[in-house]
Design a protein around this motif. Structure first.
Motif, PDB file in Angstrom:
ATOM      1  N   ASP A  59       0.835  -1.191   0.000  1.00 38.56           N
ATOM      2  CA  ASP A  59       0.000   0.000   0.000  1.00 38.56           C
ATOM      3  C   ASP A  59       0.874   1.246   0.000  1.00 38.56           C
ATOM      4  N   GLU A  60       1.598   1.431  -1.090  1.00 38.37           N
ATOM      5  CA  GLU A  60       2.603   2.483  -1.136  1.00 38.37           C
ATOM      6  C   GLU A  60       2.002   3.873  -1.140  1.00 38.37           C
ATOM      7  N   SER A  61       0.839   4.038  -1.796  1.00 36.69           N
ATOM      8  CA  SER A  61       0.241   5.364  -1.875  1.00 36.69           C
ATOM      9  C   SER A  61      -0.154   5.874  -0.498  1.00 36.69           C
TER      10      SER A  61
ATOM     11  N   SER B  67       1.312  10.947 -10.461  1.00 34.06           N
ATOM     12  CA  SER B  67       1.672   9.780  -9.643  1.00 34.06           C
ATOM     13  C   SER B  67       2.715  10.102  -8.573  1.00 34.06           C
ATOM     14  N   SER B  68       3.407  11.237  -8.725  1.00 31.39           N
ATOM     15  CA  SER B  68       4.413  11.619  -7.734  1.00 31.39           C
ATOM     16  C   SER B  68       3.827  12.491  -6.633  1.00 31.39           C
TER      17      SER B  68
ATOM     18  N   GLY C 147       1.630   9.071   1.485  1.00 32.07           N
ATOM     19  CA  GLY C 147       0.889  10.243   1.919  1.00 32.07           C
ATOM     20  C   GLY C 147       0.955  10.472   3.408  1.00 32.07           C
TER      21      GLY C 147
ATOM     22  N   GLY D 256      -7.988   5.856  -2.108  1.00 28.98           N
ATOM     23  CA  GLY D 256      -6.984   5.071  -1.400  1.00 28.98           C
ATOM     24  C   GLY D 256      -7.292   4.860   0.069  1.00 28.98           C
TER      25      GLY D 256
ATOM     26  N   TRP E 197       0.393  13.434  -3.883  1.00 32.54           N
ATOM     27  CA  TRP E 197      -0.630  12.825  -3.031  1.00 32.54           C
ATOM     28  C   TRP E 197      -1.725  13.847  -2.798  1.00 32.54           C
TER      29      TRP E 197
ATOM     30  N   ARG F  64      -8.157   8.938  -9.575  1.00 31.22           N
ATOM     31  CA  ARG F  64      -8.008   8.395  -8.227  1.00 31.22           C
ATOM     32  C   ARG F  64      -7.768   9.509  -7.217  1.00 31.22           C
TER      33      ARG F  64
ATOM     34  N   ASP G  51      -6.321  10.027  -3.485  1.00 33.36           N
ATOM     35  CA  ASP G  51      -5.480   9.303  -2.527  1.00 33.36           C
ATOM     36  C   ASP G  51      -6.114   9.225  -1.145  1.00 33.36           C
TER      37      ASP G  51
END
Length: 310
Positions: A57-59, A123-124, A63, A201, A126, A169, A171
Motif C-alpha cells: 500500500d505504497e500510496s 503519480s508523484s 501520503g 486510497g 498525493w 483516483r 489518494d
C-alpha cells in the motif's frame, strides 16, 4: 531573525533553560501542549512508510509519511498558481475539498495538469479532498444534488472531485465533519467506503473533536479512518486524547490553523526552545508535531515560507 533561519534541526535532549528549571526542548513543548507520548508500538513516519509499502500500500504510506500537506482553503483565484509554487518548492501532498464556498478544487486540477506538462507527474503527488455535507455548503453553490439521498450526495461529490482534479483516483477522501447523528455519519461513511480501493486510497474525517464519537466511527467502520484532521488549538485542549488514540492505531492526525496558537507560540517554553535551536517558534511547533507523529497543514502564500517550512 527571519523565520526559518535554520531548517535542518531536531528537538533533542539538549538542555536549555526555561520555566522553573532546566528542561529539554521536547520536554518544554510537552509542558506547553500536554499530550501522551508516542507509544512504543507507534512507529515514526519513515518506519510506517517502509512497513506499509512492504504490504503493497505504497500510496497510503507515502501520503501519511509526508512532513506537511499544502492546504488550499481560501486561496480563491490564486489556487492554481500557489499549488504549482508549493509543489515546485518541494511539497508533495495537497489538501482540498469539494466545497466551492471555501475551495477552488477545479483550480487544484488545473495546477496538477500544469505540473504534469512540466514533468511532475500526478503519480508523484498525493491528493486529499473532502465530501462536505450540505450544512457546510453555500446553498447557492452546492456541488451535488442537495435533494438527493445522503449516500447519493457522496457519490456525486466524489464524481465531481474526480472531474475537478482531472484524475482517476483520490489518494485520501475525508468526511469534512460528522453529521448530526451517528447513523447519518455512518450513511455517509458507507458511501465513501464504496469507492475504496478502486477510486479512493483511504478515508478520514475532519472537525471531529469528541473522542467517543471518533471511537464509535472507528469501531463501526468497515474501512477504518486513516486520517483525523482537526484544528489544533487550546479550546479543544489540543486534542490530547484524540491524538493519543490516533497514535495507538496508526491514524494520521493532521493539524490545521496550527499557527493560530499565538499565546502558546509566545510562551517561555517556545521561546526557550526556539533560542536553543536558532529558529523561530513557528518552526519549533511544526517540528514538534512532526516528531510526535502528526502531520501539519500549511497554507502559506509566501514562497519564502514554503521553502522554510520544508
Amino acid at each position: 531573525m527571519p523565520r526559518g533561519h535554520h531548517t535542518a534541526f531536531r528537538l533533542t535532549p539538549r538542555c536549555i533553560a526555561g520555566g522553573a528549571g532546566i528542561l529539554s526542548g521536547a520536554a518544554l513543548l510537552t509542558a506547553t501542549f500536554a499530550t501522551g507520548r508516542r507509544p512504543a508500538s507507534a512507529a515514526p513516519a519513515t518506519q510506517r512508510l517502509r512497513g506499509a509499502a512492504a504490504g503493497g500500500d505504497e500510496s497510503i504510506a507515502f501520503g501519511n509519511a509526508l512532513p506537511f500537506l499544502y492546504g488550499t482553503a481560501w486561496k480563491k483565484e490564486r489556487t492554481a498558481d500557489l499549488v504549482v509554487q508549493a509543489i515546485k518548492a518541494g511539497f508533495r501532498g495537497i489538501d482540498t475539498a469539494c466545497q466551492p464556498k471555501h475551495y477552488k478544487e477545479g483550480l487544484v486540477g488545473e495546477a496538477l495538469a500544469r505540473l504534469e506538462a512540466e514533468g511532475i507527474p500526478r503519480s508523484s503527488l498525493w491528493v486529499q479532498t473532502k465530501f462536505t455535507p450540505i450544512g457546510g455548503q453555500d446553498p447557492n453553490d452546492v456541488p451535488y444534488d442537495r435533494d438527493a439521498p445522503l449516500a447519493e450526495q457522496v457519490v456525486q461529490s466524489v464524481r465531481r472531485s474526480l472531474e475537478n482534479l482531472r484524475t482517476d483516483r483520490i489518494d485520501s477522501l475525508v468526511l469534512h465533519s460528522p453529521l448530526k447523528t451517528h447513523d447519518q455519519t455512518m450513511q455517509a461513511w458507507r458511501a465513501m467506503e464504496s469507492h475504496v480501493p478502486e477510486k479512493v486510497g483511504q478515508l478520514g474525517i475532519s472537525n471531529c473533536y469528541d473522542l467517543h464519537r471518533f471511537q464509535r466511527l472507528y469501531d463501526d467502520a468497515a474501512v477504518k479512518p486513516r486520517v483525523l484532521q482537526n484544528r489544533f488549538y487550546a479550546q479543544s485542549g489540543h486534542d490530547v486524547e484524540l491524538r493519543r488514540f490516533c497514535l495507538e492505531r496508526g491514524i494520521t492526525y493532521q493539524t490545521f490553523w496550527t499557527l493560530s496558537n499565538r499565546k502558546e507560540l509566545a510562551s517561555p517554553a517556545m521561546r526557550a526552545a526556539a533560542a536553543a535551536h536558532g529558529v523561530e517558534a513557528q518552526q519549533i511547533l511544526f517540528r514538534w508535531l512532526r516528531q510526535r507523529g502528526h502531520q501539519p497543514l500549511t497554507g502559506t502564500k509566501s514562497a519564502e515560507h514554503m521553502a522554510q517550512d520544508l
